[in-house]
Design a protein around this motif. Structure first.
Motif, PDB file in Angstrom:
ATOM      1  N   ARG A   1      -5.656 -46.026  30.739  1.00 14.41           N
ATOM      2  CA  ARG A   1      -7.038 -46.466  30.999  1.00 14.41           C
ATOM      3  C   ARG A   1      -7.410 -47.620  30.078  1.00 14.41           C
ATOM      4  NH1 ARG A   1     -10.727 -43.983  28.159  1.00 14.41           N
ATOM      5  NH2 ARG A   1      -9.569 -42.034  28.288  1.00 14.41           N
ATOM      6  N   TYR A   2      -7.012 -47.492  28.803  1.00 13.28           N
ATOM      7  CA  TYR A   2      -7.305 -48.550  27.834  1.00 13.28           C
ATOM      8  C   TYR A   2      -6.643 -49.858  28.259  1.00 13.28           C
ATOM      9  CZ  TYR A   2      -7.105 -51.124  23.416  1.00 13.28           C
ATOM     10  OH  TYR A   2      -7.200 -52.089  22.461  1.00 13.28           O
TER      11      TYR A   2
ATOM     12  N   ASN B   1     -11.143 -45.304  36.999  1.00  7.04           N
ATOM     13  CA  ASN B   1     -11.722 -44.116  37.624  1.00  7.04           C
ATOM     14  C   ASN B   1     -11.304 -44.000  39.093  1.00  7.04           C
ATOM     15  OD1 ASN B   1     -12.989 -43.064  35.410  1.00  7.04           O
ATOM     16  ND2 ASN B   1     -15.002 -43.931  35.857  1.00  7.04           N
TER      17      ASN B   1
ATOM     18  N   THR C   1      -9.181 -41.161  33.907  1.00 10.20           N
ATOM     19  CA  THR C   1     -10.569 -41.375  34.303  1.00 10.20           C
ATOM     20  C   THR C   1     -11.504 -40.892  33.191  1.00 10.20           C
ATOM     21  OG1 THR C   1     -10.762 -39.210  35.352  1.00 10.20           O
ATOM     22  CG2 THR C   1      -9.957 -41.007  36.719  1.00 10.20           C
ATOM     23  N   THR C   2     -12.714 -41.406  33.196  1.00 10.80           N
ATOM     24  CA  THR C   2     -13.656 -41.059  32.126  1.00 10.80           C
ATOM     25  C   THR C   2     -15.074 -41.046  32.645  1.00 10.80           C
ATOM     26  OG1 THR C   2     -14.546 -41.744  29.996  1.00 10.80           O
ATOM     27  CG2 THR C   2     -13.753 -43.488  31.414  1.00 10.80           C
ATOM     28  N   TYR C   3     -15.860 -40.098  32.152  1.00 10.56           N
ATOM     29  CA  TYR C   3     -17.288 -40.117  32.448  1.00 10.56           C
ATOM     30  C   TYR C   3     -18.080 -40.705  31.286  1.00 10.56           C
ATOM     31  CZ  TYR C   3     -20.641 -38.785  35.970  1.00 10.56           C
ATOM     32  OH  TYR C   3     -21.543 -38.837  36.995  1.00 10.56           O
ATOM     33  N   SER C   4     -17.545 -40.532  30.058  1.00 15.52           N
ATOM     34  CA  SER C   4     -18.299 -40.962  28.878  1.00 15.52           C
ATOM     35  C   SER C   4     -18.433 -42.485  28.825  1.00 15.52           C
ATOM     36  CB  SER C   4     -17.647 -40.416  27.607  1.00 15.52           C
ATOM     37  OG  SER C   4     -16.268 -40.657  27.595  1.00 15.52           O
ATOM     38  N   THR C   5     -17.323 -43.208  28.980  1.00 11.23           N
ATOM     39  CA  THR C   5     -17.391 -44.666  28.951  1.00 11.23           C
ATOM     40  C   THR C   5     -18.190 -45.189  30.137  1.00 11.23           C
ATOM     41  OG1 THR C   5     -15.247 -44.710  27.858  1.00 11.23           O
ATOM     42  CG2 THR C   5     -16.009 -46.767  28.813  1.00 11.23           C
ATOM     43  N   PHE C   6     -17.998 -44.551  31.283  1.00  7.57           N
ATOM     44  CA  PHE C   6     -18.746 -44.922  32.491  1.00  7.57           C
ATOM     45  C   PHE C   6     -20.250 -44.836  32.242  1.00  7.57           C
ATOM     46  CE2 PHE C   6     -20.918 -42.552  35.972  1.00  7.57           C
ATOM     47  CZ  PHE C   6     -21.120 -43.598  36.853  1.00  7.57           C
ATOM     48  N   SER C   7     -20.715 -43.748  31.630  1.00  2.12           N
ATOM     49  CA  SER C   7     -22.156 -43.626  31.447  1.00  2.12           C
ATOM     50  C   SER C   7     -22.654 -44.525  30.311  1.00  2.12           C
ATOM     51  CB  SER C   7     -22.581 -42.172  31.240  1.00  2.12           C
ATOM     52  OG  SER C   7     -21.861 -41.584  30.231  1.00  2.12           O
ATOM     53  N   TYR C   8     -21.827 -44.734  29.274  1.00  3.89           N
ATOM     54  CA  TYR C   8     -22.277 -45.648  28.218  1.00  3.89           C
ATOM     55  C   TYR C   8     -22.403 -47.076  28.761  1.00  3.89           C
ATOM     56  CZ  TYR C   8     -22.673 -48.366  23.988  1.00  3.89           C
ATOM     57  OH  TYR C   8     -23.118 -49.245  23.040  1.00  3.89           O
TER      58      TYR C   8
ATOM     59  N   THR D   1     -22.997 -47.923  31.798  1.00  4.16           N
ATOM     60  CA  THR D   1     -24.182 -47.939  32.663  1.00  4.16           C
ATOM     61  C   THR D   1     -25.454 -48.049  31.828  1.00  4.16           C
ATOM     62  OG1 THR D   1     -22.994 -46.536  34.234  1.00  4.16           O
ATOM     63  CG2 THR D   1     -25.365 -46.716  34.523  1.00  4.16           C
ATOM     64  N   LEU D   2     -25.494 -47.305  30.721  1.00 12.53           N
ATOM     65  CA  LEU D   2     -26.649 -47.389  29.820  1.00 12.53           C
ATOM     66  C   LEU D   2     -26.811 -48.806  29.281  1.00 12.53           C
ATOM     67  CD1 LEU D   2     -28.835 -45.836  28.048  1.00 12.53           C
ATOM     68  CD2 LEU D   2     -27.079 -45.778  26.268  1.00 12.53           C
ATOM     69  N   ARG D   3     -25.697 -49.445  28.896  1.00 11.51           N
ATOM     70  CA  ARG D   3     -25.785 -50.806  28.352  1.00 11.51           C
ATOM     71  C   ARG D   3     -26.325 -51.770  29.404  1.00 11.51           C
ATOM     72  NH1 ARG D   3     -27.296 -51.548  24.125  1.00 11.51           N
ATOM     73  NH2 ARG D   3     -26.588 -53.716  24.137  1.00 11.51           N
TER      74      ARG D   3
END
Lengths: 124, 154
Positions: free
Chosen positions: A17-18, A44, A76-83, A85-87
């Motif tokens: 992913r990285y 993802n 896949t990741t939810y944490s990076t996805f939501s961060y 999105t927040l940014r």
């Protein structure tokens, strides 16, 4: 035994992913602002496609631990996805933030269904 | 963004560590994060319906990354170049999962549990975004307060 396989899958999936994220950002070219998080989106969607393929193929329990729980889970990741999105939302790009959530969900769902159909369907 | 940071702030780009060490940190963190998620699913396997375990895993991972990103990238409080690759990309990235989430939604759709599928899809997204936002805001406020407590301009 499954614990070890999950760990190995996770140790491969996270660097994949990285590297995917790095490759996508590099593809956008130096100096181009990294606006839409295409790297995480790609990882993802690819991981969801692979999980769909594995679901349709109804793989064995060890293969599921290594590839589905370990590899796909960490690719896949939810944490990076939501961060990310927040940014987008915090920098005033509300439309892109909403588009990221919707596009990621639809692409992930579509990828799971497509993968499962390709290898035998959900009943498989 | 502080104008008078004591050290150079890590940019939201490639961390300043050799690529091999970054990859090793990401891999080690990914293994730990995936194991933690697997452990949660072994402890709380759930039984059809709303996938609560994956929901809690994803939402808690989002809260943690909100705090981590403020401490590292935004405020430069934690400057070690391997912290973000290990904890952020590795542990939290490996702990949380998008594929299991998408597969959970499609599984509910296939079983004709359309309302539960839609609720799971929407509630996860809303709770995850709420968690990352709340954790980031709380961490910023905490840093601002401790900075003014030390008599420093934040």
């Amino acid at each position: 035994m499954n614990w070890l396989l999950v760990a190995i899958g996770g140790a491969v999936g996270a660097p994949l992913r990285y590297l995917t994220d790095r490759a996508v950002q590099a593809h956008q070219g130096p100096g181009v602002p990294y606006v839409f998080p295409w790297g995480t989106f790609a990882a993802n969607t690819a991981g969801s496609l692979l999980l769909g393929l594995l679901t349709g193929a109804a793989v064995s329990s060890p293969a599921h631990a290594l590839l589905a729980t370990g590899l796909c889970g960490a690719l896949t990741t939810y944490s990076t996805f939501s961060y990310e999105t927040l940014r987008l939302a915090e920098t005033g790009r509300t439309f892109l933030a909403g588009a990221n959530v919707l596009a990621s969900l639809l692409a992930g769902l579509g990828a799971v269904f497509l993968g499962a159909e390709l290898t035998g369907g959900f009943g498989g | 963004m502080s104008e008078q940071a004591p050290q150079e702030l890590p940019e939201p780009g490639p961390p300043a560590a050799p690529q091999s060490r970054v990859l090793a940190a990401v891999a080690a963190g990914g293994a730990l994060g995936a194991l933690a998620r697997y452990g949660a699913l072994v402890l709380w396997p759930g039984g059809g319906g709303f996938p609560w375990t994956v929901f809690v895993v994803n939402v808690s991972g989002c809260a943690l990354i909100g705090a981590l990103m403020v401490l590292t990238v935004e405020r430069g409080r934690v400057t070690h170049p391997l912290v973000r690759p290990f904890l952020g990309v590795g542990v939290l990235g490996g702990f949380t999962t998008f594929s299991t989430y998408a597969a959970g939604v499609s599984d509910l759709l296939v079983r004709q549990e359309v309302l539960t599928a839609m609720a799971y899809a929407a509630v996860t997204a809303a709770a995850a975004l709420g968690a990352v936002w709340a954790a980031a805001v709380a961490t910023r406020a905490w840093l601002d307060r401790s900075a003014s407590g030390e008599g420093r301009a934040a």
